[in-house]
Design an enzyme around this catalytic site. Sequence first.
Site, mmCIF file in Angstrom:
data_model
loop_
_atom_site.group_PDB
_atom_site.id
_atom_site.type_symbol
_atom_site.label_atom_id
_atom_site.label_comp_id
_atom_site.label_asym_id
_atom_site.label_seq_id
_atom_site.Cartn_x
_atom_site.Cartn_y
_atom_site.Cartn_z
ATOM 1 N N LYS A 40 0.836 -1.214 -0.004
ATOM 2 C CA LYS A 40 -0.056 0.041 0.282
ATOM 3 C C LYS A 40 0.763 1.251 -0.021
ATOM 4 C CE LYS A 40 -3.862 -2.447 1.935
ATOM 5 N NZ LYS A 40 -4.825 -2.963 3.134
ATOM 6 N N GLN A 67 -4.979 -1.729 9.294
ATOM 7 C CA GLN A 67 -4.711 -3.140 8.540
ATOM 8 C C GLN A 67 -5.452 -4.223 9.693
ATOM 9 O OE1 GLN A 67 -3.605 -3.425 5.488
ATOM 10 N NE2 GLN A 67 -3.891 -5.787 5.366
ATOM 11 N N ASP A 93 -11.255 2.417 3.357
ATOM 12 C CA ASP A 93 -11.521 0.850 2.950
ATOM 13 C C ASP A 93 -13.119 0.705 3.052
ATOM 14 O OD1 ASP A 93 -9.564 -1.002 3.362
ATOM 15 O OD2 ASP A 93 -9.377 -0.523 5.519
HETATM 16 N N1 GUN Z 1 -6.850 -7.180 5.652
HETATM 17 C C1 GUN Z 1 -7.178 -7.958 4.508
HETATM 18 N N2 GUN Z 1 -7.703 -6.830 3.520
HETATM 19 C C2 GUN Z 1 -7.950 -5.679 4.186
HETATM 20 C C3 GUN Z 1 -8.393 -4.618 3.577
HETATM 21 O O1 GUN Z 1 -8.772 -4.373 2.389
HETATM 22 N N3 GUN Z 1 -8.351 -3.248 4.347
HETATM 23 C C4 GUN Z 1 -7.746 -3.484 5.619
HETATM 24 N N4 GUN Z 1 -7.831 -2.490 6.317
HETATM 25 N N5 GUN Z 1 -7.560 -4.830 6.162
HETATM 26 C C5 GUN Z 1 -7.445 -5.879 5.387
#
Ligand code: GUN
Length: 286
Positions: free
Chosen positions: A53, A97, A120
Amino acid sequence: MANIIDGKQVSANVKEQVRQETEILFEKYGKRPALAVVIVGNNPASRVYVNNKKKACETVGFQSFEYALPEDTSQEELLELVQTLNEDKNINGILVQLPVPKQIDDKAIINAISSEKDVDAFHPENVGKIMIGDYAFLPCTPAGVMELIHATGIEIAGKKCVVIGRSNIVGKPMAMLLLHESGTVTICHSRTQDLPSVTREADILIVAIGKANFVTADMVKTGAVVIDVGMNRLENGKLCGDVNFAEVESKVSWITPVPGGVGPMTIAMLMKNTLTAFKKQNLFFE
Ligand code: GUN
């Protein structure tokens, strides 16, 4: 032999659009979108995702700020950080996350993130907006899947779409996006009776259950479009999806590989959401 849907290429196209728009906004207003990424603990998969990211932020010209907290962080400490980031005018998007360590209630954290910075699209307000088709933010993985289906040129309207998996992050919003494009949508899950008889009807099959090589050739219709959201690590260290690619590939018209299919799309859509957040917070409307 199926056509392979190249998620890396489609993702690169989305990121390039975001990059170009970011440059135009920077030239005009002298500001760049900023994403805060919070990681709690030492989950190795989360570390890889967070690094990817941050790398994507660099590619599109965003600022990114990482907050790495120890495994024993309390819920109060994490809530305090979220509150600080909510109030920070220089931060446009906040991403915590998941999963978080067990002493922290992930719902409490998601609810605490400002809905305007919830890139998200996990906050209940944004989930509700997805339900009524009035998006503030795109749900990243399902929106990425939609981009991949669009890349095939196959129309969704009227098609039988089957989603395997009913998670809040993928299955449920996925079904909504397909419905908004007039697909005839069925959601399957662990209690579905005679799953193969349902999946064999699918013109478009989306698989998000987290079981390696679960979907076999006898479960798919000839000529279907198959999108594999799974990302499983085998004992030999190799990554594989929820679809048995080697078997299914020869029977369908389009299929996504793992890796290189849905994975890169999730991050591209996150970049798109962060740009949207930046624009909304700075009142430059599209
Ligand atoms: N963990 C696995 N996929 C995601 C996601 O798309 N966003 C977040 N914040 N955590 C994750």
